[in-house]
Scaffold this active site. Structure first.
Site, short mmCIF file in Angstrom:
data_model
loop_
_atom_site.label_atom_id
_atom_site.label_comp_id
_atom_site.label_asym_id
_atom_site.label_seq_id
_atom_site.Cartn_x
_atom_site.Cartn_y
_atom_site.Cartn_z
N ASP A 92 35.53 43.71 39.29
CA ASP A 92 34.99 44.95 39.13
C ASP A 92 33.66 45.01 38.31
O ASP A 92 33.37 43.91 37.67
CB ASP A 92 36.24 45.44 38.21
CG ASP A 92 35.98 46.71 37.53
OD1 ASP A 92 34.96 47.70 38.33
OD2 ASP A 92 36.76 47.40 36.90
N GLY A 94 32.65 46.55 35.53
CA GLY A 94 32.55 46.88 34.10
C GLY A 94 32.72 48.57 33.88
O GLY A 94 33.03 48.87 32.83
N PHE A 96 35.00 50.55 34.76
CA PHE A 96 36.25 51.07 34.00
C PHE A 96 36.21 51.04 32.49
O PHE A 96 36.81 52.16 31.98
CB PHE A 96 37.52 50.33 34.62
CG PHE A 96 38.83 50.98 34.43
CD1 PHE A 96 39.29 52.12 34.65
CD2 PHE A 96 39.39 50.15 33.28
CE1 PHE A 96 40.35 52.59 34.29
CE2 PHE A 96 40.65 50.52 32.89
CZ PHE A 96 41.22 51.67 33.05
N ASP A 146 29.45 51.95 37.76
CA ASP A 146 29.85 53.32 38.04
C ASP A 146 30.34 53.68 36.33
O ASP A 146 30.57 52.76 35.57
CB ASP A 146 30.64 53.53 39.09
CG ASP A 146 32.03 52.85 38.35
OD1 ASP A 146 32.17 51.85 38.01
OD2 ASP A 146 33.31 53.60 38.63
N ASP A 265 44.62 47.27 43.43
CA ASP A 265 44.84 46.64 42.48
C ASP A 265 45.50 47.16 41.23
O ASP A 265 45.28 48.39 41.13
CB ASP A 265 43.49 45.90 41.92
CG ASP A 265 42.79 46.80 40.97
OD1 ASP A 265 42.96 46.47 39.88
OD2 ASP A 265 42.22 47.78 41.66
N CYS A 303 65.64 39.13 47.94
CA CYS A 303 64.31 38.85 47.43
C CYS A 303 63.94 37.35 47.69
O CYS A 303 64.83 36.68 47.14
CB CYS A 303 63.73 39.18 46.12
SG CYS A 303 62.11 38.68 45.71
N CYS A 305 61.71 35.35 46.50
CA CYS A 305 60.64 34.83 45.41
C CYS A 305 61.59 33.77 44.72
O CYS A 305 62.83 33.79 44.62
CB CYS A 305 60.34 35.80 44.45
SG CYS A 305 61.26 36.16 43.12
N CYS A 308 64.18 35.12 41.91
CA CYS A 308 65.57 35.50 42.52
C CYS A 308 66.44 34.55 43.24
O CYS A 308 67.45 34.56 43.40
CB CYS A 308 65.27 36.62 43.67
SG CYS A 308 64.78 38.27 43.01
N HIS A 334 58.31 37.66 40.10
CA HIS A 334 58.96 38.69 41.01
C HIS A 334 58.19 39.88 41.51
O HIS A 334 58.20 40.44 42.52
CB HIS A 334 60.21 38.99 40.45
CG HIS A 334 61.06 39.88 41.20
ND1 HIS A 334 61.49 40.03 42.40
CD2 HIS A 334 61.21 41.36 40.72
CE1 HIS A 334 62.07 41.00 42.68
NE2 HIS A 334 61.89 42.04 41.83
#
Length: 385
Positions: A92, A94, A96, A146, A265, A303, A305, A308, A334
């Site tokens: 990113d 910067g 934000f 931005d 994201d 699941c 993962c 789990c 998870h």
């Protein structure tokens, strides 16, 4: 030969499944990118991220500028070697932080002056400076600098802000030197349809490798947000990847994928995990609640993962109550796998031309009979219901 390419392989309504090629590998879209703000996804090893299906990691220009510094990262091999992730990175710009550090910054035409949240020192970040930092970090996908305006903002402020963002985009593009990095432009405009359309059209004129939908999921309602996503994907070019910034709730991913978004994201899955909650098809469960202390089931039935497959809700609830770091690690693991499985199933449904059926099944599990109007309208706009 261009090291970047994007090819749409299948469509279902406005939803698309594609391949995005970068210098550090080809990834399948739509996809969710875990956030590693400081070059690290909190509590998780890169090998575990790869094993769970993570394809692209995100790092933040502002934070890495302050610590450890871009030249140190460059000298130590760029983010890929420094942080031990050899797949694609996105940084990113910067921008934000222009919004999130509102009380610690000042905006002018040249850029932004931040007061460092670490030591209070003043830091100047400009489009040229942001690009220089991102080139030192070495990410595959980089973002134009931005201004992300806060919600709510007046139409006058939104217009001035988006016009400044367009000027900063031009400067970002002029500053970019590395051919092995793809620069994405960011469209703004808040929740004003006219300004959102204006910003998107003007951003598209730069003919960039990809485009981001910025300035959403910053406090507005979903009823306000999703018409802006629908409007944006109608204007953005079909042949380029589309990135909806900062969005990570499962229902938001399903709705936005249905409207033709490719990349996402958010810190949501890992932050939610560190706070003691697990994502499940019905929404989320809070492992701090006493009811889970005797619960022998996994966080989510079916699941795949590690959390789990290995531990009970009771054990993880114990860890959370005891303040053991393993609790947050297992829940983060998870939650990320939950979103990766969701996007994997979305890609499969798109390839089968059955995204509408997939979205209905998701909505029934998540909302029961009370599917909110914003979700139904997004699905209808995407050609699924």
């Amino acid at each position: 030969m261009d090291p970047f390419s994007f090819a749409i392989q299948a469509r279902s309504g406005r939803a698309r499944a594609g391949l995005l090629s970068t210098p550090h590998g080809t990834v399948e879209t739509p996809l969710f990118m875990p956030v590693g703000t400081q070059g690290s996804v909190k509590g998780l090893l890169p090998k575990d991220l790869k094993a769970m299906g993570s394809q692209v990691l995100l790092a933040n220009t502002y934070h890495l500028l302050l610590r450890p510094g871009p030249e140190r990262v460059r000298a130590l091999g760029g983010l890929h070697r420094f942080a031990g992730w050899d797949g694609p990175w996105l940084t990113d710009s910067g921008g934000f932080q222009v919004m999130s550090l509102g009380h610690l910054r000042r905006i002018d035409e040249e850029g932004v002056v931040f007061q460092s949240h670490l030591d209070g020192s003043l830091v100047r970040l400009t489009p040229e400076g942001s690009i220089a930092v991102q080139e030192a970090l070495g990410a595959d996908l980089i973002m134009a600098f931005d201004e992300c305006p806060p919600y709510p903002s007046s139409p006058e402020y939104l217009r001035a802000s988006l016009e400044r963002t367009l000027r900063w985009l031009e400067r970002s593009l002029e500053a970019k030197k590395r051919p092995d990095q793809a620069l994405f432009g960011i469209a703004q405009g808040g929740t004003d349809p006219g300004l959102r359309a204006l910003s998107t059209r003007e951003t598209v004129r730069f003919d960039l490798p990809g485009y981001a939908i910025g300035g959403l999921a910053v406090g507005e309602s979903k009823e306000e947000m999703f018409p802006m996503v629908a409007l944006s994907t109608e204007i953005l070019p079909e042949a380029k990847p589309r990135y909806l910034m900062g969005v990570g709730h499962p229902e938001d991913l399903v709705a936005a994928i249905g409207l033709g978004v490719d990349l996402f994201d958010s810190v949501y899955p890992t932050r939610t995990g560190r706070f003691g909650s697990a994502l499940v098809p019905e929404g989320r469960i809070n492992l701090k609640n006493a009811q889970y202390l005797e619960d022998p089931r996994p966080l989510e039935e079916g699941c795949d993962c590690y959390a789990c497959q290995t531990f009970s809700r009771a054990y993880i609830a114990h860890l959370v109550r005891a303040g053991e770091m393993l609790g947050g690690i297992l829940l983060s693991l998870h939650n990320l796998r939950f979103l990766h499985r969701l996007t994997e199933r979305a890609r499969e449904a798109i390839r089968k031309g059955a995204y509408g059926a997939f979205a209905r099944e998701f909505a029934e599990g998540r909302f029961g009979t009370q599917v909110p109007s914003w979700f139904r309208e997004a699905m209808a706009a995407g050609g699924h219901w």
